[in-house]
Enzyme design. Structure first.
Site, short mmCIF file in Angstrom:
data_model
loop_
_atom_site.label_atom_id
_atom_site.label_comp_id
_atom_site.label_asym_id
_atom_site.label_seq_id
_atom_site.Cartn_x
_atom_site.Cartn_y
_atom_site.Cartn_z
N HIS A 1 16.48 32.29 28.92
CA HIS A 1 16.70 31.24 29.92
C HIS A 1 15.42 30.50 30.27
O HIS A 1 15.40 29.69 31.20
CB HIS A 1 17.34 31.83 31.18
N ARG B 1 21.85 30.15 21.88
CA ARG B 1 23.00 30.61 22.64
C ARG B 1 24.23 30.81 21.75
O ARG B 1 25.03 31.73 21.98
CB ARG B 1 23.30 29.61 23.76
N HIS C 1 26.36 34.25 21.73
CA HIS C 1 27.80 34.28 22.03
C HIS C 1 28.61 34.76 20.83
O HIS C 1 29.70 35.29 21.00
CB HIS C 1 28.27 32.90 22.49
N ASN D 1 32.66 29.56 26.94
CA ASN D 1 32.27 28.67 25.85
C ASN D 1 32.70 27.22 26.02
O ASN D 1 31.98 26.30 25.63
CB ASN D 1 32.84 29.18 24.52
#
Length: 324
Positions: free
Chosen positions: A199, A62, A66, A100
Site C-alpha cells: 500500500h 494487486r 487477488h 474486485n
C-alpha cells in the site's frame, strides 16, 4: 474470515500438502529453453505501462495478489490466473466479486503481454506466470526491490466467485481478522505486515475509507481534513486518494512511517499500528527500508507459490480472458 477449528486444521494440512508438492515443481529457469525472451518481453511491457501511468504498477501487483489469495486454502489452486476469466453462460468469474468489481484493473496490460507471448512463443507462457512476473516488474519499476520469480504455473479452467468474496482481506478488518485471513493462507503476522506494505503505492476509492476519516479518532486531524475535501460524507464514492500520501508513486517504506504518524488511509492499514502485536514490526519497517524490502520480497515469493497448477494440470490459455 475465521473458520471453525476443525475446518481450519483440515485447511492447514491441505495447504501444506499442496504447497509442499507443487511449489517444488516451479523453477526460475522454466522458460530458458522454451521461450528465452519471455521475461525481457514482460519487463519491457510492464515498464512501458507504468511509465505511461504510474498507478498501473500498483494495479498489476494487486492483480497477482487477488489471484493468489483466492482458493489457495482449499483443494483448488491459488495462483492460477482465475482472476482474469470473463463471465460466460457456464462460468461466473471473479471479476465481479465484491473486492474486485470497479476496483481491479490492468487486465488490458496482461492481455497485451499475452498477445506478445503468443506471437513469439505460442502456447508456452501461462497467464498465471505473466501475472507473477508483472507484479515483480511493477514493484521494481517504481523503485522497489526485486526477487526471483519461480515459474511453471499453469492456468485454471474455472474460477470461484464465492471464494473471491470470502477469501480476500477487507479494508475494514481489525488486526485479529487480518492476522487470521493471512494465517489461513499460511502467512505469519510478520509476513502480513510486510505484504501490507504494498500500500505504499496505489490509490483507493472514497467509499473504502469514508468511515475512517469521518468516524475514527486514531487518525491525524490534518490528514483527515485533507482527505475530506475530496471525499465528502455522501456521494463521490469513486473519488481517488493515494494509499501513501507521502510518496504515492514510489515503492518505499513511507507507508509505515505514515502509520506511525496515524496517517493510514484504510482502517485495516492503521490497525497495524494501533497498540497491538504488530506495532513493533511497523516501527522496524518505518526505520529500515532494507529490512522491509527483504521481508516483502520473501513474502512475495511465498505468495507466488500458493498452490499453483503445475505439470499436466490446468492449461496454457491462448487468451487470458477465456478457457481454451
Amino acid at each position: 474470515m475465521a473458520f471453525h477449528s476443525h475446518s481450519s486444521m483440515l485447511c492447514f494440512f491441505a495447504f501444506l500438502l499442496l504447497f509442499g508438492d507443487t511449489s517444488a515443481q516451479l523453477s526460475s529457469d522454466y522458460y530458458t529453453k522454451t521461450c528465452p525472451i519471455a521475461l525481457s518481453t514482460i519487463k519491457t511491457a510492464v515498464n512501458n505501462a507504468v511509465f505511461k501511468e504510474h498507478r498501473m504498477g500498483a494495479s498489476l501487483l494487486r492483480l497477482h495478489f487477488h489471484d493468489c489469495f483466492v482458493n489457495a486454502c482449499s483443494l483448488s489452486p491459488g495462483c492460477d490466473a482465475s482472476v482474469l476469466l470473463d463471465d460466460t453462460s457456464s462460468l461466473t468469474g471473479e471479476k465481479t466479486a465484491g473486492p474486485n468489481v470497479d476496483s481491479l484493473r490492468g487486465y488490458e496490460v496482461i492481455d497485451t503481454i499475452k498477445s506478445q507471448m503468443e506471437s513469439v512463443c505460442p502456447g508456452v507462457v501461462s497467464c498465471a506466470d505473466i501475472l507473477a512476473v508483472a507484479a515483480r516488474d511493477s514493484v521494481t519499476a517504481l523503485g522497489g526491490p526485486s526477487w526471483t520469480v519461480q515459474l511453471g504455473r499453469r492456468d485454471s479452467t474455472t474460477a470461484s466467485f464465492s471464494a473471491a468474496n470470502s477469501d480476500l482481506p477487507s479494508p475494514t478488518m481489525d488486526l485479529k481478522d487480518l492476522i487470521s485471513a493471512f494465517s489461513n493462507k499460511g502467512f505469519t503476522a510478520k509476513e502480513m505486515v510486510a505484504l501490507s506494505g504494498s500500500h505504499t503505492i496505489g490509490q483507493a476509492r472514497c467509499l473504502m475509507f469514508r468511515q475512517r476519516i469521518y468516524n475514527e479518532t486514531n487518525i491525524d486531524s490534518e490528514f483527515a481534513k485533507s482527505l475530506k475535501s475530496n471525499c465528502p460524507s455522501t456521494g463521490s464514492d469513486g473519488n481517488l486518494s493515494p494509499l501513501d500520501v507521502t510518496s504515492p508513486v514510489i515503492f518505499d517504506n513511507a507507508y509505515f512511517k505514515n502509520l506511525v504518524n496515524s496517517k493510514g488511509l484504510f482502517h485495516s492499514d492503521q490497525q497495524l499500528f494501533s497498540g497491538g502485536s504488530t506495532d513493533a514490526q511497523v516501527t522496524t519497517y518505518s526505520t529500515s527500508s532494507l529490512t522491509f524490502y527483504t521481508d516483502f520480497a520473501n513474502a512475495m515469493v511465498k505468495m507466488g507459490n500458493l498452490s499453483p497448477l503445475t505439470g499436466s494440470s490446468g492449461q496454457i490459455r491462448t487468451d487470458c480472458k477465456k478457457i481454451n
